[in-house]
Design a protein around this motif. Structure first.
Motif, short mmCIF file in Angstrom:
data_model
loop_
_atom_site.label_atom_id
_atom_site.label_comp_id
_atom_site.label_asym_id
_atom_site.label_seq_id
_atom_site.Cartn_x
_atom_site.Cartn_y
_atom_site.Cartn_z
N UNK A 1 44.22 -53.37 4.11
CA UNK A 1 44.91 -53.09 4.94
C UNK A 1 46.25 -52.52 4.64
N UNK A 2 46.78 -52.93 3.33
CA UNK A 2 47.97 -52.31 2.72
C UNK A 2 47.75 -50.67 2.36
N UNK A 3 46.45 -50.44 1.77
CA UNK A 3 46.33 -49.18 1.63
C UNK A 3 46.19 -48.25 2.74
N UNK A 4 45.74 -48.89 3.93
CA UNK A 4 45.58 -48.19 5.06
C UNK A 4 47.04 -47.80 5.58
N UNK A 5 47.91 -48.67 5.37
CA UNK A 5 49.33 -48.57 5.88
C UNK A 5 50.03 -47.52 5.07
N UNK A 6 49.77 -47.34 3.55
CA UNK A 6 50.40 -46.44 2.95
C UNK A 6 49.51 -44.85 3.51
N UNK A 7 48.73 -45.10 3.60
CA UNK A 7 47.87 -43.78 3.97
C UNK A 7 48.60 -43.31 5.32
N UNK A 8 48.82 -44.33 6.13
CA UNK A 8 49.50 -43.77 7.45
C UNK A 8 50.82 -43.30 7.29
N UNK A 9 51.64 -43.75 6.40
CA UNK A 9 53.00 -43.60 6.07
C UNK A 9 53.06 -42.33 5.61
N UNK A 10 51.76 -41.63 4.83
CA UNK A 10 51.93 -40.42 4.34
C UNK A 10 52.01 -39.22 5.35
N UNK A 11 51.78 -39.42 6.39
CA UNK A 11 51.72 -38.67 7.55
C UNK A 11 52.96 -38.61 8.41
N UNK A 12 53.90 -39.65 8.19
CA UNK A 12 55.12 -39.79 8.87
C UNK A 12 56.05 -38.64 8.25
N UNK A 13 57.11 -38.59 9.28
CA UNK A 13 58.35 -37.48 9.05
C UNK A 13 59.12 -38.30 7.76
N UNK A 14 59.74 -37.36 6.97
CA UNK A 14 60.54 -37.75 6.08
C UNK A 14 61.85 -38.09 6.33
N UNK A 15 62.66 -38.39 5.32
CA UNK A 15 63.97 -38.91 5.78
C UNK A 15 64.89 -37.61 5.85
#
Length: 310
Positions: A267-281
């Motif tokens: 589940x933690x890996x899935x969270x990190x993968x999802x974060x890869x597609x989020x907008x950057x700061x």
């Protein structure tokens, strides 16, 4: 020898595997990752292009678990492992020290079932500097024989070590601790000066400290609480989770080639993968982080010094 800049072969996100071989992290509540979970993590990581694995002889059974898991999932990964010497290595004569170097390297090759190690790092800068670079020069000989592809150093005590090693053109890669709380690397100018050296970062969540609630942090590392409160306030103001803010800051730093993030569960890996597609700061957000967290004391950003607070 020129820098071996082969970062095009490295995935931007890598997996830290210390928890595959032992329980690890100030915020870890699940213990060592089970073998079945390791296989599931590697399969999903590979599916999403995460192919860089960071390990060491010193990470319990991590190297052995990685070898078995890769055979199980039948996927290719680029492995970075590290030289670890006996604690009394400074008491060894030259011949015994070289023997210890060869033994550590050979054990990693055999345990990982590799003929060539893609990326081999000294686990501490102290190995590099000791006895007029005796250890480093021995590894250069192994590199010339093709046993090591890329050779570098894992930096532990701060930018002064990394800046010193930059002068050596045989150093092709450096691994550094880097996260939103640790602004030493920006202030020192290391990232701007790194030239063609591959920079790999670890500790994006500072061993889980950045994700810890304030009450738990007060119990485990009270000196960190004021800085964590600032970090929490920024995440809240920008409507981001703590993990998203920590992750976005590191992944958005252009001078970094690979960011290693350890996971305890699928589940933690899935969270990190999802974060890869989020907008950057935004640049303004990055500047705010760097200004407000610039003076964090070294005994907070360096986990080896945490015992001073207990």
């Amino acid at each position: 020898m020129k820098h071996d800049n082969t970062t095009r072969n490295y995935s931007r996100l890598g997996l830290g595997t210390v928890q595959f071989g032992q329980a690890y992290g100030i915020n870890n509540s699940t213990g060592q990752v089970s073998f079945d979970q390791v296989c599931s993590i590697l399969s999903l990581a590979h599916e999403h292009g995460i192919t860089f694995l960071d390990t060491s002889r010193n990470y319990g059974s991590s190297e052995s678990v990685i070898r078995q898991a890769i055979k199980e999932v039948k996927k290719e990964f680029l492995i970075c492992t590290k030289l670890d010497l006996p604690r009394d290595y400074k008491e060894l004569d030259d011949a015994s020290l070289i023997k210890a170097v060869d033994a550590s390297l050979t054990e990693s090759l055999e345990t990982l079932d590799l003929e060539t190690i893609p990326l081999y790092l000294l686990h501490t800068y102290d190995y590099y500097a000791w006895k007029d670079h005796l250890v480093w020069n021995r590894l250069l000989q192994w590199q010339q024989k093709g046993v090591i592809k890329t050779l570098g150093i894992s930096i532990g005590n701060g930018p002064h070590e990394a800046l010193s090693a930059l002068d050596d053109k045989t150093v092709s890669a450096m691994q550094i601790p880097f996260n939103a709380l640790d602004q030493r690397w920006k202030r020192s100018g290391f990232l701007a000066k790194k030239d063609s050296v591959t920079v790999i970062t670890r500790s994006a969540y500072l061993q889980g400290l950045l994700l810890m609630d304030l009450d738990k942090a007060m119990d485990r590392l009270p000196g960190a609480v004021p800085w964590l409160r600032t970090f929490h306030d920024l995440a809240s103001a920008w409507n981001m989770s703590l993990k998203e803010l920590a992750f976005s800051y590191v992944l958005g730093t252009p001078e970094i080639d690979v960011t290693i993030i350890g996971v305890d569960t699928l589940e933690q890996l899935k969270e990190n993968i999802a974060l890869l597609s989020r907008s950057s700061l935004s640049e303004a957000q990055r500047i705010t982080i760097e200004e407000q967290l610039a003076p964090v004391p070294v005994d907070i950003v360096n986990p080896s010094l945490w015992s001073q607070h207990r």
